[in-house]
Scaffold this motif. Sequence first.
Motif, PDB file in Angstrom:
ATOM      1  N   ARG A 146       4.713   7.621  -5.696  1.00  0.00           N
ATOM      2  CA  ARG A 146       5.673   7.163  -4.838  1.00  0.00           C
ATOM      3  C   ARG A 146       5.406   8.195  -3.457  1.00  0.00           C
ATOM      4  O   ARG A 146       4.655   9.036  -3.562  1.00  0.00           O
ATOM      5  CB  ARG A 146       7.155   7.543  -5.403  1.00  0.00           C
ATOM      6  N   ASN A 147       6.109   7.786  -2.430  1.00  0.00           N
ATOM      7  CA  ASN A 147       5.994   8.351  -1.065  1.00  0.00           C
ATOM      8  C   ASN A 147       4.687   8.762  -0.647  1.00  0.00           C
ATOM      9  O   ASN A 147       4.182   9.861  -0.555  1.00  0.00           O
ATOM     10  CB  ASN A 147       6.895   9.782  -1.565  1.00  0.00           C
ATOM     11  N   LYS A 148       3.923   7.653  -0.456  1.00  0.00           N
ATOM     12  CA  LYS A 148       2.569   7.697  -0.120  1.00  0.00           C
ATOM     13  C   LYS A 148       2.511   8.525   1.491  1.00  0.00           C
ATOM     14  O   LYS A 148       1.378   9.052   1.579  1.00  0.00           O
ATOM     15  CB  LYS A 148       1.786   6.448   0.310  1.00  0.00           C
ATOM     16  N   ASP A 149       3.634   8.640   2.074  1.00  0.00           N
ATOM     17  CA  ASP A 149       3.261   9.381   3.461  1.00  0.00           C
ATOM     18  C   ASP A 149       3.472  10.572   3.228  1.00  0.00           C
ATOM     19  O   ASP A 149       3.296  11.533   4.368  1.00  0.00           O
ATOM     20  CB  ASP A 149       4.750   8.904   4.345  1.00  0.00           C
ATOM     21  N   VAL A 150       3.964  11.215   1.884  1.00  0.00           N
ATOM     22  CA  VAL A 150       4.012  12.611   1.768  1.00  0.00           C
ATOM     23  C   VAL A 150       2.720  13.253   1.592  1.00  0.00           C
ATOM     24  O   VAL A 150       1.791  12.822   0.700  1.00  0.00           O
ATOM     25  CB  VAL A 150       4.918  12.929   0.639  1.00  0.00           C
ATOM     26  N   PRO A 151       2.336  14.354   2.023  1.00  0.00           N
ATOM     27  CA  PRO A 151       0.622  14.793   2.002  1.00  0.00           C
ATOM     28  C   PRO A 151       0.560  15.054   0.558  1.00  0.00           C
ATOM     29  O   PRO A 151       1.641  15.509  -0.163  1.00  0.00           O
ATOM     30  CB  PRO A 151       0.696  15.927   2.994  1.00  0.00           C
ATOM     31  N   ILE A 152      -0.617  14.994   0.178  1.00  0.00           N
ATOM     32  CA  ILE A 152      -1.010  15.631  -1.282  1.00  0.00           C
ATOM     33  C   ILE A 152      -0.712  16.951  -1.570  1.00  0.00           C
ATOM     34  O   ILE A 152      -0.158  17.389  -2.571  1.00  0.00           O
ATOM     35  CB  ILE A 152      -2.610  15.461  -1.513  1.00  0.00           C
ATOM     36  N   HIS A 153      -0.789  18.004  -0.628  1.00  0.00           N
ATOM     37  CA  HIS A 153      -0.515  19.284  -0.874  1.00  0.00           C
ATOM     38  C   HIS A 153       1.052  19.403  -0.944  1.00  0.00           C
ATOM     39  O   HIS A 153       1.389  20.553  -1.377  1.00  0.00           O
ATOM     40  CB  HIS A 153      -1.053  20.246   0.258  1.00  0.00           C
ATOM     41  N   GLN A 154       1.751  18.430  -0.388  1.00  0.00           N
ATOM     42  CA  GLN A 154       3.216  18.743  -0.710  1.00  0.00           C
ATOM     43  C   GLN A 154       3.868  17.887  -1.857  1.00  0.00           C
ATOM     44  O   GLN A 154       4.877  17.951  -2.035  1.00  0.00           O
ATOM     45  CB  GLN A 154       3.860  18.218   0.695  1.00  0.00           C
ATOM     46  N   THR A 155       2.861  17.313  -2.600  1.00  0.00           N
ATOM     47  CA  THR A 155       3.239  16.469  -3.748  1.00  0.00           C
ATOM     48  C   THR A 155       3.596  17.257  -4.848  1.00  0.00           C
ATOM     49  O   THR A 155       2.304  18.153  -5.124  1.00  0.00           O
ATOM     50  CB  THR A 155       2.206  15.157  -4.105  1.00  0.00           C
ATOM     51  N   LYS A 156       4.572  17.244  -5.556  1.00  0.00           N
ATOM     52  CA  LYS A 156       4.642  18.107  -6.866  1.00  0.00           C
ATOM     53  C   LYS A 156       3.910  17.516  -8.042  1.00  0.00           C
ATOM     54  O   LYS A 156       3.944  16.240  -8.326  1.00  0.00           O
ATOM     55  CB  LYS A 156       5.942  18.241  -6.964  1.00  0.00           C
ATOM     56  N   GLY A 157       3.283  18.347  -8.655  1.00  0.00           N
ATOM     57  CA  GLY A 157       2.683  18.011  -9.926  1.00  0.00           C
ATOM     58  C   GLY A 157       1.088  17.636  -9.804  1.00  0.00           C
ATOM     59  O   GLY A 157       0.692  17.115  -8.834  1.00  0.00           O
ATOM     60  N   GLU A 158       0.317  18.151 -10.624  1.00  0.00           N
ATOM     61  CA  GLU A 158      -1.216  18.100 -10.546  1.00  0.00           C
ATOM     62  C   GLU A 158      -1.505  16.728 -10.824  1.00  0.00           C
ATOM     63  O   GLU A 158      -2.443  16.370 -10.293  1.00  0.00           O
ATOM     64  CB  GLU A 158      -1.784  19.167 -11.634  1.00  0.00           C
ATOM     65  N   ASN A 159      -0.977  16.191 -11.762  1.00  0.00           N
ATOM     66  CA  ASN A 159      -1.244  14.724 -12.169  1.00  0.00           C
ATOM     67  C   ASN A 159      -0.816  13.787 -11.263  1.00  0.00           C
ATOM     68  O   ASN A 159      -1.645  12.868 -10.876  1.00  0.00           O
ATOM     69  CB  ASN A 159      -0.714  14.426 -13.515  1.00  0.00           C
ATOM     70  N   ARG A 160       0.220  13.896 -10.495  1.00  0.00           N
ATOM     71  CA  ARG A 160       0.839  13.061  -9.507  1.00  0.00           C
ATOM     72  C   ARG A 160      -0.142  13.244  -8.310  1.00  0.00           C
ATOM     73  O   ARG A 160      -0.495  12.148  -7.575  1.00  0.00           O
ATOM     74  CB  ARG A 160       2.122  13.324  -8.988  1.00  0.00           C
ATOM     75  N   LYS A 161      -0.594  14.432  -7.938  1.00  0.00           N
ATOM     76  CA  LYS A 161      -1.700  14.707  -7.008  1.00  0.00           C
ATOM     77  C   LYS A 161      -3.033  13.969  -7.130  1.00  0.00           C
ATOM     78  O   LYS A 161      -3.544  13.317  -6.321  1.00  0.00           O
ATOM     79  CB  LYS A 161      -2.085  16.394  -6.763  1.00  0.00           C
ATOM     80  N   ARG A 162      -3.274  13.992  -8.432  1.00  0.00           N
ATOM     81  CA  ARG A 162      -4.727  13.300  -8.632  1.00  0.00           C
ATOM     82  C   ARG A 162      -4.527  11.639  -8.612  1.00  0.00           C
ATOM     83  O   ARG A 162      -5.374  11.278  -8.083  1.00  0.00           O
ATOM     84  CB  ARG A 162      -4.875  13.631 -10.313  1.00  0.00           C
ATOM     85  N   MET A 163      -3.345  11.092  -8.838  1.00  0.00           N
ATOM     86  CA  MET A 163      -3.238   9.730  -8.641  1.00  0.00           C
ATOM     87  C   MET A 163      -3.169   9.374  -6.997  1.00  0.00           C
ATOM     88  O   MET A 163      -3.897   8.436  -6.762  1.00  0.00           O
ATOM     89  CB  MET A 163      -1.810   9.544  -9.239  1.00  0.00           C
ATOM     90  N   LYS A 164      -2.628  10.159  -6.409  1.00  0.00           N
ATOM     91  CA  LYS A 164      -2.810  10.253  -5.009  1.00  0.00           C
ATOM     92  C   LYS A 164      -4.217  10.433  -4.353  1.00  0.00           C
ATOM     93  O   LYS A 164      -4.473   9.644  -3.337  1.00  0.00           O
ATOM     94  CB  LYS A 164      -1.783  11.189  -4.270  1.00  0.00           C
ATOM     95  N   ARG A 165      -4.883  11.129  -4.803  1.00  0.00           N
ATOM     96  CA  ARG A 165      -6.449  11.394  -4.556  1.00  0.00           C
ATOM     97  C   ARG A 165      -7.152   9.978  -4.659  1.00  0.00           C
ATOM     98  O   ARG A 165      -7.968   9.443  -3.986  1.00  0.00           O
ATOM     99  CB  ARG A 165      -6.860  12.572  -4.809  1.00  0.00           C
ATOM    100  N   HIS A 166      -6.925   9.841  -5.973  1.00  0.00           N
ATOM    101  CA  HIS A 166      -7.811   8.568  -6.376  1.00  0.00           C
ATOM    102  C   HIS A 166      -6.953   7.947  -7.457  1.00  0.00           C
ATOM    103  O   HIS A 166      -6.686   8.237  -8.803  1.00  0.00           O
ATOM    104  CB  HIS A 166      -9.087   8.919  -7.069  1.00  0.00           C
ATOM    105  N   LEU A 167      -6.472   6.694  -7.255  1.00  0.00           N
ATOM    106  CA  LEU A 167      -5.922   5.664  -8.162  1.00  0.00           C
ATOM    107  C   LEU A 167      -6.983   4.861  -9.060  1.00  0.00           C
ATOM    108  O   LEU A 167      -7.584   3.904  -8.264  1.00  0.00           O
ATOM    109  CB  LEU A 167      -4.964   4.776  -7.476  1.00  0.00           C
ATOM    110  N   GLN A 168      -7.335   4.898 -10.139  1.00  0.00           N
ATOM    111  CA  GLN A 168      -8.318   4.303 -10.832  1.00  0.00           C
ATOM    112  C   GLN A 168      -8.408   3.067 -10.772  1.00  0.00           C
ATOM    113  O   GLN A 168      -7.403   2.219 -10.559  1.00  0.00           O
ATOM    114  CB  GLN A 168      -8.401   4.749 -12.311  1.00  0.00           C
ATOM    115  N   GLU A 169      -9.552   2.367 -10.974  1.00  0.00           N
ATOM    116  CA  GLU A 169      -9.966   0.955 -10.843  1.00  0.00           C
ATOM    117  C   GLU A 169      -8.995   0.218 -11.671  1.00  0.00           C
ATOM    118  O   GLU A 169      -8.544  -1.119 -11.616  1.00  0.00           O
ATOM    119  CB  GLU A 169     -11.248   0.587 -10.897  1.00  0.00           C
TER     120      GLU A 169
END
Length: 218
Positions: free
Chosen positions: A129-152
């Motif tokens: 959620r909250n695509k507008d929130v920068p990755i470095h401000q996103t809580k949780g390593e797994n959630r950060k990974r999803m923002k960096r790259h959402l698998q095919e």
Amino acid sequence: MKLIASVFNKVVRSFQGLLSNITIIDSTGFSVNYHSFYYDKRLNDFGKRVRKKYVKTTIIVDDKSQIVVAFDVHFGEIHDSKEFKKALENMDREIINKSKIIIGDKGYDSEENHIIAKKHGLFAIISARNKDVPIHQTKGENRKRMKRHLQEEYKRRSIVETVHSVIKRESGSFVRSRIPELAEKEIALKIIAYNIRRTIILNNSIFIIVIIGFLQSS
């Protein structure tokens, strides 16, 4: 609910040969205010409306066969993310062991759900959620990974929406019982009926073998 889950899982285990290693989770609502067309028309004539109540049903679907492998029913308001754990707990251990991935939309987005999936041996692909929130401000390593790259594989998520649609079209989008235990049984029967019809479509011969095996083991 334990008896319903036991019967349901027994049927699903019979379908193992048709299942892949990717599952998808999603929820929908079944109305508990079923009325006849005449009743609704009369209410409309008097300018009255009935406030509809819904039973929230979460299902986990195999992406290849489109067979429902687990479900959970909840009365009252509850957020999707809270249903994630309950639905996984209702999933048969043999089916979980065969699965590798579970896909969910942003309604299931939480670091806790990623951790829960890992405990079951699953890799969760959940849109953050909250695509507008920068990755470095996103809580949780797994959630950060999803923002960096959402698998095919996430593109497969729409399959579960199709399953919801088919179940409602074939068995109705409502439950007749207002008693929770009976409504759960009614929804379970809708899903079992869908699974059987789906198996017939996939392979008639496998369906016959499955039914014979199920009857022999009962």
